[in-house]
Structure formats: structure tokens, C-alpha cells
Design an enzyme around this catalytic site. Structure first.
Site, PDB file in Angstrom:
ATOM      1  N   HIS A  38      43.816  30.987  41.573  1.00  0.00           N
ATOM      2  CA  HIS A  38      42.780  31.889  41.067  1.00  0.00           C
ATOM      3  C   HIS A  38      42.922  32.024  39.561  1.00  0.00           C
ATOM      4  CE1 HIS A  38      40.984  33.168  44.811  1.00  0.00           C
ATOM      5  NE2 HIS A  38      42.168  33.440  45.326  1.00  0.00           N
ATOM      6  N   GLU A 114      33.539  35.023  43.347  1.00  0.00           N
ATOM      7  CA  GLU A 114      32.472  34.688  42.394  1.00  0.00           C
ATOM      8  C   GLU A 114      32.801  35.128  40.976  1.00  0.00           C
ATOM      9  OE1 GLU A 114      27.598  35.026  41.952  1.00  0.00           O
ATOM     10  OE2 GLU A 114      28.641  36.141  43.538  1.00  0.00           O
TER      11      GLU A 114
END
Length: 313
Positions: A38, A114
Site C-alpha cells: 500500500h 481508492e
């Protein structure tokens, strides 16, 4: 039961922070060290200074750890299919596998967060397209790796086209383990049955684990594959203390409450953690990824290695 350490560096970690924990993981006798993939901090603190010093790239990190550790298996839980072209990712993973002497595992998913895509200008297609791309990436990556040396690989898909690829480099392992996971009811089990060596259920209660493992087993049968060929795993937040005071301190350090963690994670004394892992084993879990959120607390992983792991052998 196989126990692995699993970290979330986007919450704030340097490479050196991760290296200290990886070395402690290796020294404590665990077989693997995994990290998320991430680029943005998660949770309540999401301002400009959250997650300092900023994200570290998963495969750059694993390349470093490939040279700075000697025994640990290394991997992602999971790499987002939205981040890298499949041809590039196949090269990256194969190279890191070579650098590690064949210790890499690839966890791959469709991508879901997102906000990190928006923050770094990464396209974020709708769910169906992300899964279509994910499926094609699995076909391309496994196709490149399995193409014999001296032959070329072609792929003519909706989203990716490869022509006359030399399909190099090859990983050190004959087959890099591929981990697929999640709670999708149809496509996730189907893709696992077709491509995975391991299926992972993240942060689910026992009923959810049983249900999803059942879907994957059914998908394997439909695919003509023996369901027992897969490893079945779960990921759970770890918070273990020798007593209530130590447990409370560790829970507070990650912004959680002991009672909530007891309900939703692997929390409590070593005896409580052993008991809960036993319940997951009865549900079909063969491997547990222990999500360590306070990566500076090296005693935490050492405690579990000393007082939990021996009771699971």
C-alpha cells in the site's frame, strides 16, 4: 500450524524499521516475513503528516530483505494488481526470488483502496474491470514464468498484449507460490482454483473462514483440481501479553481495546492465543499470518515464538 509475521508499513515505517523486525522474526524461528503493498496510511489519521516518513515500495523492500536475511520466506499480502504492469511485476518478482535464493511468494489481489490511487495518480477502474485485469495479470505472470528458456511468450488479451517476449528472467524456484485471498463469492474462488498455491482469508470470524474455504474447495472441484493441493490460511491482528497489564499496553499502542481485539483478532495471554488458533485450525486453517501493527515491539514477536508456537507443533 505455521505462523508468519505480517506487517503494514504504510502506517509509518522506514526500511531499517522493517529490517529490524525481519531479523527479529528470523532469529525467533518464524519461517516467513510478509508485508502489505500500500502507498497510503489507513485509519483515522490520514492528514499530510500521517504515516511518516511515508510509504515504502513492497518489492523494493523485499529486494533489500532478500539480501539482508538468510532463511525467511518473503512475500506480499497482497500486491495490488493495479500498481504494476504484469510483465514488469513478473520481472521484479523473478529477480527478487533470485536475489533471495528462492524464498519469495507472491500474494496478488485486484486492489481496493481508492484513496491511495488518487493520491499517487494510479488509475482505479471499476470493480469488474479490476477483476478482469487481475485475471489477465495472473495469466501473463504465470505464462511468462512457465515458458521454457529459448521460447517466446505471447498474450493477446483485452487489457494486456505481449508479443515475442523472451519471458526472462526466470525465478530461482520452479514455481513461485501464488497467494490469492478475500471474500469474493465467485471470481475470487475461481481464480484461486486456477492459479493459487495458497488461499488466504483476512480478518474474518470462524464462520466466514469456513464459508469461504468451502467456496474455494467447490471451485477447485469444478476446475478439476484437488482442493487439498492448496494451503488454506488466515490473517489476524496479533496482540499478546503475558498478563492483562502487558496486553493493555500493547492494545493501547495500536489504538485498540483488549476486549475488542479478543473478539476480532488473536488477543490475550499466550494460552488464549493458542486456544483461538486451535479453533481456526479446526475450521481448516493451516497457516496464520500474525498482523503486527507495532513494528518497534520486537518483544511481541519473541513472546509468541517462545510461548505460543511451541504449543502448536
Amino acid at each position: 500450524m505455521d505462523l508468519r509475521i505480517f506487517t503494514e508499513p504504510q502506517q509509518g515505517a522506514t526500511y531499517d524499521d522493517l529490517l529490524r523486525l525481519a531479523v527479529a522474526t528470523e532469529d525467533a524461528g518464524y519461517d516467513a516475513f510478509f508485508r502489505s503493498d500500500h502507498y497510503l496510511v489507513m485509519g483515522e489519521s490520514t492528514g499530510p503528516e500521517a504515516g511518516l516518513p511515508g510509504p515504502t515500495d513492497a518489492w523494493t523492500t523485499l529486494a533489500g530483505l532478500a539480501r539482508d536475511t538468510t532463511r525467511l520466506r518473503l512475500g506480499t499480502l497482497v500486491t495490488s494488481a493495479t500498481f504494476r504492469h504484469p510483465g514488469v511485476l513478473a520481472i521484479q518478482v523473478a529477480q527478487v526470488d533470485q536475489m533471495s535464493g528462492g524464498r519469495v511468494e507472491l500474494g496478488l489481489g485486484a486492489g481496493w483502496y481508492e484513496a491511495e490511487h488518487t493520491a499517487y495518480g494510479i488509475p482505479f477502474p471499476p470493480t469488474r474491470e479490476r477483476f478482469d485485469r487481475f485475471e489477465e495479470k495472473l495469466a501473463v505472470i504465470t505464462g511468462l514464468w512457465s515458458t521454457p528458456v529459448g521460447e517466446t511468450f505471447d498474450h493477446h488479451g483485452e487489457h494486456f498484449q505481449l508479443r515475442d517476449s523472451p519471458a526472462l528472467p526466470k525465478p530461482a524456484q520452479r514455481r513461485v507460490p501464488i497467494i490469492i485471498g478475500g471474500m469474493g463469492k465467485r471470481r475470487t474462488p475461481e481464480l484461486a482454483a486456477r492459479y493459487a498455491t495458497e488461499f488466504n482469508v483476512p480478518f474474518q470470524p470462524l464462520d466466514g473462514v469456513r464459508t469461504q474455504f468451502g467456496r474455494v474447495r467447490d471451485a477447485c472441484t469444478a476446475e478439476g483440481r484437488d482442493p487439498e493441493e492448496l494451503v488454506y490460511s488466515a490473517a489476524l491482528v496479533l496482540c499478546c501479553g503475558r498478563d492483562e497489564r502487558e496486553l493493555g499496553r500493547r492494545a493501547g499502542a495500536i489504538g485498540r481495546e483488549p476486549d475488542e481485539l479478543r473478539r476480532n483478532g488473536l488477543a490475550g495471554t499466550p494460552a488464549e492465543v493458542v486456544e483461538k488458533i486451535g479453533a481456526y485450525a479446526e475450521a481448516g486453517v493451516q497457516r496464520v499470518y500474525l498482523q503486527v501493527l507495532d513494528i518497534a515491539d520486537l518483544d511481541h514477536v519473541e513472546l509468541v515464538a517462545a510461548e505460543v508456537a511451541p504449543q502448536l507443533r
